[in-house]
Scaffold this motif. Structure first.
Motif, mmCIF file in Angstrom:
data_model
loop_
_atom_site.group_PDB
_atom_site.id
_atom_site.type_symbol
_atom_site.label_atom_id
_atom_site.label_comp_id
_atom_site.label_asym_id
_atom_site.label_seq_id
_atom_site.Cartn_x
_atom_site.Cartn_y
_atom_site.Cartn_z
ATOM 1 N N MET A 27 21.371 32.812 33.486
ATOM 2 C CA MET A 27 21.690 32.161 34.278
ATOM 3 C C MET A 27 22.833 31.319 33.703
ATOM 4 S SD MET A 27 21.902 31.635 37.605
ATOM 5 C CE MET A 27 22.088 30.312 38.740
ATOM 6 N N VAL A 28 22.364 30.846 32.424
ATOM 7 C CA VAL A 28 23.312 29.863 31.752
ATOM 8 C C VAL A 28 24.618 30.422 31.360
ATOM 9 C CG1 VAL A 28 23.567 28.391 29.570
ATOM 10 C CG2 VAL A 28 21.317 28.520 30.790
ATOM 11 N N GLU A 29 24.767 31.776 31.143
ATOM 12 C CA GLU A 29 25.946 32.640 30.857
ATOM 13 C C GLU A 29 26.687 32.985 32.006
ATOM 14 O OE1 GLU A 29 27.114 36.853 29.280
ATOM 15 O OE2 GLU A 29 25.388 36.463 28.762
ATOM 16 N N GLU A 30 26.200 32.916 33.065
ATOM 17 C CA GLU A 30 26.677 33.189 34.235
ATOM 18 C C GLU A 30 27.290 31.994 34.887
ATOM 19 O OE1 GLU A 30 25.464 34.204 39.036
ATOM 20 O OE2 GLU A 30 24.126 35.229 37.458
ATOM 21 N N LYS A 31 26.656 30.968 34.702
ATOM 22 C CA LYS A 31 27.205 29.637 35.248
ATOM 23 C C LYS A 31 28.359 29.374 34.248
ATOM 24 C CE LYS A 31 24.804 27.483 38.241
ATOM 25 N NZ LYS A 31 25.376 27.108 39.598
ATOM 26 N N ALA A 32 28.405 29.555 32.964
ATOM 27 C CA ALA A 32 29.434 29.439 32.078
ATOM 28 C C ALA A 32 30.772 30.012 32.445
ATOM 29 C CB ALA A 32 29.025 29.543 30.673
ATOM 30 N N ARG A 33 30.294 31.362 32.722
ATOM 31 C CA ARG A 33 31.572 32.223 33.036
ATOM 32 C C ARG A 33 32.168 32.038 34.509
ATOM 33 N NH1 ARG A 33 31.887 37.351 30.371
ATOM 34 N NH2 ARG A 33 30.454 37.508 28.841
ATOM 35 N N SER A 34 31.312 31.698 35.404
ATOM 36 C CA SER A 34 31.929 31.391 36.849
ATOM 37 C C SER A 34 32.566 29.989 36.852
ATOM 38 C CB SER A 34 31.087 31.667 37.864
ATOM 39 O OG SER A 34 29.793 30.638 37.806
ATOM 40 N N GLU A 35 31.687 29.013 36.476
ATOM 41 C CA GLU A 35 32.293 27.808 36.755
ATOM 42 C C GLU A 35 33.102 26.997 35.512
ATOM 43 O OE1 GLU A 35 28.970 25.153 37.336
ATOM 44 O OE2 GLU A 35 28.110 26.519 39.187
ATOM 45 N N LEU A 36 33.066 27.603 34.321
ATOM 46 C CA LEU A 36 33.852 26.828 33.300
ATOM 47 C C LEU A 36 34.979 27.907 32.728
ATOM 48 C CD1 LEU A 36 31.021 25.221 31.123
ATOM 49 C CD2 LEU A 36 32.608 24.111 33.028
ATOM 50 N N GLY A 37 34.964 29.255 33.147
ATOM 51 C CA GLY A 37 35.977 30.232 32.904
ATOM 52 C C GLY A 37 35.475 30.540 31.230
ATOM 53 N N MET A 38 34.300 30.723 30.894
ATOM 54 C CA MET A 38 34.106 30.863 29.455
ATOM 55 C C MET A 38 34.063 32.342 29.243
ATOM 56 S SD MET A 38 31.522 28.010 28.318
ATOM 57 C CE MET A 38 31.855 28.074 26.717
ATOM 58 N N VAL A 39 34.214 32.833 28.102
ATOM 59 C CA VAL A 39 34.228 34.389 27.859
ATOM 60 C C VAL A 39 33.493 34.480 26.285
ATOM 61 C CG1 VAL A 39 36.321 35.101 29.100
ATOM 62 C CG2 VAL A 39 36.764 34.293 26.555
ATOM 63 N N LYS A 40 32.929 35.518 26.154
ATOM 64 C CA LYS A 40 32.176 35.832 25.187
ATOM 65 C C LYS A 40 33.370 36.105 23.670
ATOM 66 C CE LYS A 40 27.975 37.810 26.431
ATOM 67 N NZ LYS A 40 27.294 38.950 26.545
ATOM 68 N N GLN A 41 33.141 35.998 22.625
ATOM 69 C CA GLN A 41 33.718 36.362 21.574
ATOM 70 C C GLN A 41 34.165 37.839 21.567
ATOM 71 O OE1 GLN A 41 32.238 35.169 17.806
ATOM 72 N NE2 GLN A 41 34.038 35.685 16.511
ATOM 73 N N GLY A 42 35.344 38.100 21.452
ATOM 74 C CA GLY A 42 35.855 39.510 21.640
ATOM 75 C C GLY A 42 36.205 39.971 22.984
ATOM 76 N N GLU A 43 36.002 39.215 23.924
ATOM 77 C CA GLU A 43 36.212 39.482 25.224
ATOM 78 C C GLU A 43 37.736 38.843 25.696
ATOM 79 O OE1 GLU A 43 32.339 39.703 27.733
ATOM 80 O OE2 GLU A 43 33.259 37.721 27.807
ATOM 81 N N VAL A 44 38.364 39.808 26.610
ATOM 82 C CA VAL A 44 39.568 38.987 27.227
ATOM 83 C C VAL A 44 39.654 38.877 28.598
ATOM 84 C CG1 VAL A 44 41.957 39.706 27.569
ATOM 85 C CG2 VAL A 44 40.871 40.696 25.494
ATOM 86 N N TYR A 45 39.970 37.738 29.066
ATOM 87 C CA TYR A 45 39.622 37.282 30.542
ATOM 88 C C TYR A 45 40.954 37.672 31.078
ATOM 89 C CZ TYR A 45 39.220 34.065 34.459
ATOM 90 O OH TYR A 45 39.342 33.619 35.559
ATOM 91 N N VAL A 46 40.630 38.332 32.240
ATOM 92 C CA VAL A 46 42.082 38.790 33.048
ATOM 93 C C VAL A 46 41.725 38.330 34.593
ATOM 94 C CG1 VAL A 46 43.272 40.646 34.022
ATOM 95 C CG2 VAL A 46 42.539 40.670 31.577
ATOM 96 N N GLN A 47 42.541 37.444 34.877
ATOM 97 C CA GLN A 47 42.300 37.023 36.175
ATOM 98 C C GLN A 47 43.250 37.939 37.419
ATOM 99 O OE1 GLN A 47 43.299 33.065 37.063
ATOM 100 N NE2 GLN A 47 42.382 32.850 39.176
#
Length: 92
Positions: A68-88
């Protein structure tokens, strides 16, 4: 005179009872208004209860795992894991 007094007294009592039923405390219009208020309060309580349940579930998820913490960080803060690329992607 005594014979005419009884119907007059009974009629006066009947008028008094009807006045109480329609105009006095606990009258039919007041009862109907209170029932409407009760229904509105029940609907408001149901909405708040649903919000409380959602928050309780969220708190439970936050206490139990990091998903849940990871999901919140991704959805609300736009955070990504190391090695990931964020595409909107914005649909038209």
């Amino acid at each position: 005179m005594g014979i005419r007094l009884v119907p007059v007294v009974l009629l006066a009592l009947l008028v008094a009872l009807h006045a109480q039923l329609w105009l006095g405390r606990g009258s039919l219009p007041q009862v109907a208004a209170m029932q409407q208020k009760i229904e509105a309060q029940k609907a408001a309580n149901a909405q708040v209860r649903q919000a409380n349940e959602r928050l309780a579930s969220e708190v439970h998820d936050l206490k139990e795992g990091l998903d849940m913490v990871e999901e919140k960080a991704r959805s609300e803060l736009g955070m990504v894991k190391q090695g990931e690329v964020y595409v909107q992607f914005t649909p038209r």
